[in-house]
Design an enzyme around this catalytic site. Sequence first.
Site, PDB file in Angstrom:
ATOM      1  N   SER A  67      -7.545  -5.366  -5.241  1.00 37.12           N
ATOM      2  CA  SER A  67      -8.696  -5.914  -4.511  1.00 37.12           C
ATOM      3  C   SER A  67      -9.962  -5.749  -5.351  1.00 37.12           C
ATOM      4  O   SER A  67      -9.985  -4.933  -6.287  1.00 37.12           O
ATOM      5  CB  SER A  67      -8.866  -5.189  -3.171  1.00 37.12           C
ATOM      6  OG  SER A  67      -9.305  -3.856  -3.401  1.00 37.12           O
ATOM      7  N   THR A  68     -11.018  -6.478  -5.003  1.00 43.35           N
ATOM      8  CA  THR A  68     -12.270  -6.274  -5.741  1.00 43.35           C
ATOM      9  C   THR A  68     -12.771  -4.837  -5.519  1.00 43.35           C
ATOM     10  O   THR A  68     -13.354  -4.245  -6.415  1.00 43.35           O
ATOM     11  CB  THR A  68     -13.369  -7.291  -5.333  1.00 43.35           C
ATOM     12  OG1 THR A  68     -13.473  -7.276  -3.926  1.00 43.35           O
ATOM     13  CG2 THR A  68     -13.064  -8.681  -5.811  1.00 43.35           C
ATOM     14  N   LEU A 126      10.495 -20.486  -5.239  1.00 44.45           N
ATOM     15  CA  LEU A 126       9.473 -19.628  -4.624  1.00 44.45           C
ATOM     16  C   LEU A 126       8.137 -19.719  -5.356  1.00 44.45           C
ATOM     17  O   LEU A 126       8.096 -19.657  -6.589  1.00 44.45           O
ATOM     18  CB  LEU A 126       9.980 -18.169  -4.668  1.00 44.45           C
ATOM     19  CG  LEU A 126       8.986 -17.082  -4.267  1.00 44.45           C
ATOM     20  CD1 LEU A 126       8.723 -17.104  -2.772  1.00 44.45           C
ATOM     21  CD2 LEU A 126       9.497 -15.698  -4.699  1.00 44.45           C
ATOM     22  N   ASP A 133       0.826  -1.207   0.000  1.00 42.61           N
ATOM     23  CA  ASP A 133       0.000   0.000   0.000  1.00 42.61           C
ATOM     24  C   ASP A 133       0.867   1.268   0.000  1.00 42.61           C
ATOM     25  O   ASP A 133       1.956   1.276   0.573  1.00 42.61           O
ATOM     26  CB  ASP A 133      -0.917  -0.017   1.239  1.00 42.61           C
ATOM     27  CG  ASP A 133      -2.081   0.949   1.106  1.00 42.61           C
ATOM     28  OD1 ASP A 133      -2.313   1.471  -0.005  1.00 42.61           O
ATOM     29  OD2 ASP A 133      -2.761   1.186   2.126  1.00 42.61           O
ATOM     30  N   ASN A 154       1.266   3.481  -2.991  1.00 43.47           N
ATOM     31  CA  ASN A 154       1.779   3.959  -4.289  1.00 43.47           C
ATOM     32  C   ASN A 154       1.284   5.371  -4.607  1.00 43.47           C
ATOM     33  O   ASN A 154       2.032   6.207  -5.116  1.00 43.47           O
ATOM     34  CB  ASN A 154       1.326   3.041  -5.422  1.00 43.47           C
ATOM     35  CG  ASN A 154       1.930   1.658  -5.329  1.00 43.47           C
ATOM     36  OD1 ASN A 154       2.835   1.425  -4.537  1.00 43.47           O
ATOM     37  ND2 ASN A 154       1.428   0.732  -6.129  1.00 43.47           N
ATOM     38  N   GLY A 155       0.000   5.607  -4.336  1.00 41.30           N
ATOM     39  CA  GLY A 155      -0.606   6.903  -4.655  1.00 41.30           C
ATOM     40  C   GLY A 155       0.025   8.029  -3.843  1.00 41.30           C
ATOM     41  O   GLY A 155       0.372   9.091  -4.385  1.00 41.30           O
ATOM     42  N   ARG A 163      -4.966  -1.837   8.675  1.00 43.59           N
ATOM     43  CA  ARG A 163      -6.199  -2.504   8.233  1.00 43.59           C
ATOM     44  C   ARG A 163      -5.858  -3.793   7.515  1.00 43.59           C
ATOM     45  O   ARG A 163      -4.771  -3.943   6.963  1.00 43.59           O
ATOM     46  CB  ARG A 163      -6.925  -1.629   7.182  1.00 43.59           C
ATOM     47  CG  ARG A 163      -7.740  -0.512   7.663  1.00 43.59           C
ATOM     48  CD  ARG A 163      -8.618   0.012   6.508  1.00 43.59           C
ATOM     49  NE  ARG A 163      -7.880   0.767   5.510  1.00 43.59           N
ATOM     50  CZ  ARG A 163      -7.410   1.996   5.675  1.00 43.59           C
ATOM     51  NH1 ARG A 163      -7.583   2.606   6.812  1.00 43.59           N
ATOM     52  NH2 ARG A 163      -6.754   2.610   4.701  1.00 43.59           N
ATOM     53  N   ARG A 188      -0.684   9.281  -9.979  1.00 41.29           N
ATOM     54  CA  ARG A 188      -0.796   8.002  -9.261  1.00 41.29           C
ATOM     55  C   ARG A 188      -0.224   6.836 -10.067  1.00 41.29           C
ATOM     56  O   ARG A 188       0.368   5.912  -9.519  1.00 41.29           O
ATOM     57  CB  ARG A 188      -2.263   7.724  -8.906  1.00 41.29           C
ATOM     58  CG  ARG A 188      -2.862   8.729  -7.928  1.00 41.29           C
ATOM     59  CD  ARG A 188      -4.298   8.358  -7.588  1.00 41.29           C
ATOM     60  NE  ARG A 188      -4.401   7.007  -7.072  1.00 41.29           N
ATOM     61  CZ  ARG A 188      -4.232   6.673  -5.792  1.00 41.29           C
ATOM     62  NH1 ARG A 188      -3.978   7.599  -4.894  1.00 41.29           N
ATOM     63  NH2 ARG A 188      -4.324   5.409  -5.413  1.00 41.29           N
ATOM     64  N   ARG A 192     -12.120   2.304  -8.342  1.00 37.20           N
ATOM     65  CA  ARG A 192     -11.252   3.471  -8.570  1.00 37.20           C
ATOM     66  C   ARG A 192     -11.575   4.101  -9.934  1.00 37.20           C
ATOM     67  O   ARG A 192     -12.239   3.465 -10.768  1.00 37.20           O
ATOM     68  CB  ARG A 192      -9.784   3.039  -8.512  1.00 37.20           C
ATOM     69  CG  ARG A 192      -9.390   2.655  -7.101  1.00 37.20           C
ATOM     70  CD  ARG A 192      -7.900   2.558  -6.951  1.00 37.20           C
ATOM     71  NE  ARG A 192      -7.577   2.250  -5.563  1.00 37.20           N
ATOM     72  CZ  ARG A 192      -6.371   2.275  -5.055  1.00 37.20           C
ATOM     73  NH1 ARG A 192      -5.335   2.587  -5.819  1.00 37.20           N
ATOM     74  NH2 ARG A 192      -6.172   1.985  -3.784  1.00 37.20           N
ATOM     75  N   SER A 222      -8.183  -4.791   5.074  1.00 37.96           N
ATOM     76  CA  SER A 222      -8.750  -4.489   3.749  1.00 37.96           C
ATOM     77  C   SER A 222      -9.186  -5.728   2.956  1.00 37.96           C
ATOM     78  O   SER A 222      -8.828  -5.889   1.780  1.00 37.96           O
ATOM     79  CB  SER A 222      -7.759  -3.644   2.923  1.00 37.96           C
ATOM     80  OG  SER A 222      -7.495  -2.421   3.558  1.00 37.96           O
ATOM     81  N   HIS A 243       2.323   3.664  -9.188  1.00 37.26           N
ATOM     82  CA  HIS A 243       2.128   2.221  -9.377  1.00 37.26           C
ATOM     83  C   HIS A 243       3.315   1.609 -10.124  1.00 37.26           C
ATOM     84  O   HIS A 243       3.727   0.493  -9.831  1.00 37.26           O
ATOM     85  CB  HIS A 243       0.820   1.954 -10.136  1.00 37.26           C
ATOM     86  CG  HIS A 243      -0.404   2.336  -9.355  1.00 37.26           C
ATOM     87  ND1 HIS A 243      -0.606   1.944  -8.052  1.00 37.26           N
ATOM     88  CD2 HIS A 243      -1.496   3.087  -9.679  1.00 37.26           C
ATOM     89  CE1 HIS A 243      -1.764   2.419  -7.622  1.00 37.26           C
ATOM     90  NE2 HIS A 243      -2.320   3.127  -8.588  1.00 37.26           N
TER      91      HIS A 243
HETATM   92  C1  IPE Z   1      -5.450  -2.681  -0.273  1.00 35.88           C
HETATM   93  O1  IPE Z   1      -5.068  -1.361  -0.464  1.00 35.88           O
HETATM   94  C2  IPE Z   1      -5.447  -3.395  -1.582  1.00 35.88           C
HETATM   95  C3  IPE Z   1      -4.125  -3.557  -2.207  1.00 35.88           C
HETATM   96  C4  IPE Z   1      -2.979  -3.239  -1.698  1.00 35.88           C
HETATM   97  C5  IPE Z   1      -4.146  -4.138  -3.516  1.00 35.88           C
HETATM   98  P1  IPE Z   1      -6.150  -0.191  -0.612  1.00 35.88           P
HETATM   99  O2  IPE Z   1      -5.393   1.068  -0.649  1.00 35.88           O
HETATM  100  O3  IPE Z   1      -7.064  -0.481  -1.730  1.00 35.88           O
HETATM  101  O4  IPE Z   1      -6.966  -0.357   0.743  1.00 35.88           O
HETATM  102  P2  IPE Z   1      -7.774   0.700   1.603  1.00 35.88           P
HETATM  103  O5  IPE Z   1      -8.728   1.359   0.670  1.00 35.88           O
HETATM  104  O6  IPE Z   1      -6.795   1.655   2.175  1.00 35.88           O
HETATM  105  O7  IPE Z   1      -8.422  -0.130   2.655  1.00 35.88           O
HETATM  106  C1  IPE Z   2      -1.505   0.310  -3.412  1.00 34.60           C
HETATM  107  O1  IPE Z   2      -1.288   1.663  -3.406  1.00 34.60           O
HETATM  108  C2  IPE Z   2      -1.762  -0.237  -4.787  1.00 34.60           C
HETATM  109  C3  IPE Z   2      -3.145  -0.649  -5.042  1.00 34.60           C
HETATM  110  C4  IPE Z   2      -4.119  -0.646  -4.173  1.00 34.60           C
HETATM  111  C5  IPE Z   2      -3.468  -1.088  -6.393  1.00 34.60           C
HETATM  112  P1  IPE Z   2      -2.488   2.711  -3.402  1.00 34.60           P
HETATM  113  O2  IPE Z   2      -2.837   3.024  -4.813  1.00 34.60           O
HETATM  114  O3  IPE Z   2      -3.595   2.231  -2.559  1.00 34.60           O
HETATM  115  O4  IPE Z   2      -1.793   3.969  -2.723  1.00 34.60           O
HETATM  116  P2  IPE Z   2      -2.440   4.999  -1.708  1.00 34.60           P
HETATM  117  O5  IPE Z   2      -3.009   4.207  -0.578  1.00 34.60           O
HETATM  118  O6  IPE Z   2      -3.489   5.745  -2.475  1.00 34.60           O
HETATM  119  O7  IPE Z   2      -1.296   5.850  -1.284  1.00 34.60           O
HETATM  120 MG    MG Z   3      -4.038   2.456  -0.612  1.00 31.52          MG
END
Ligand code: IPE
Ligand code: IPE
Ligand code: MG
Length: 249
Positions: free
Chosen positions: A66-67, A132, A21, A23-24, A195, A34, A72, A197, A38
């Site tokens: 995730s589903t 692995l 989690d 990347n954004g 979390r 964003r 997004r 999630s 990624h």
């Molecule tokens: C959880 O991250 C899903 C993945 C890392 C693929 P999210 O960023 O989607 O989760 P929430 O929204 O913070 O719970």
């Molecule tokens: C995790 O990073 C990647 C995915 C859920 C696909 P995020 O895209 O959720 O990054 P934040 O949480 O917005 O920083």
């Molecule tokens: Mg996130």
Amino acid sequence: MASKEQIDKKKMPKHIAIIMDGNGRWAKQHGKNRIFGHKQGAKAVKEIVEISGEIELEYLTLYAFSTENWNRPKLEVEALMSLLVSSINSETRELIKNNVRLLAIGNHDKLPKNVRKKLYDAIDATSKNTGLKLVLALSYSSKWEILEAVKKIASQIKEEKLQVEDINETIFDQNLTTKDIPHPELMIRTSGEFRISNFLLWQLAYAELFFSDKLWPDFGKEDFLDAIVNFQQRERRFGKTSDQVQQKI
Ligand code: IPE
Ligand code: IPE
Ligand code: MG
């Protein structure tokens, strides 16, 4: 900062699961969009897969999509799908070279056809590898997976292939998409969020949890080793007392 030498080979977890989690937020911090975050996240994946092979980890599960992530913005979802395809294109040869076997869990009916095909071609291409096992959680939801297992079990009962009294943890496990994969002993989540999630709710029942403040693109090999060293210092009691675990009584 931990190094490979600090890892106790005798206390290695078999299976580590990661919620990648941040990347954004990483992109925002660097004044980028964003999607750039990624792409940078995909580089971190490469590092963690590499070190996992080096320390002879058996299973690494990465929560990639995730589903809920289908909700997004369309552009971001499309960019993530094409990043997945380009990563599979560029990395499959490397996976084969490094004896990594690719597996995937999740509701793959929701994936675009071309993405699903790429994914399953790569799974096939690496299926003979014995090192692995890299499990991608893609379009994954633990609640979905649990409901699917309930449906499968219910229909086995309806068809009189199974008795209600015979339902147990093993049967339940066999009806999950993680069938044949041991439960993770360690779950890591980056980016300072505490979390689950909707990730592996059943399978993480007794996992040790490790939360890192680092955003996923900044999470490197040493951070991963730190988490393992930390795991190895913990006492896993499974409801028993500390004395029992240390066999003093
Ligand atoms: C959880 O991250 C899903 C993945 C890392 C693929 P999210 O960023 O989607 O989760 P929430 O929204 O913070 O719970
Ligand atoms: C995790 O990073 C990647 C995915 C859920 C696909 P995020 O895209 O959720 O990054 P934040 O949480 O917005 O920083
Ligand atoms: Mg996130």
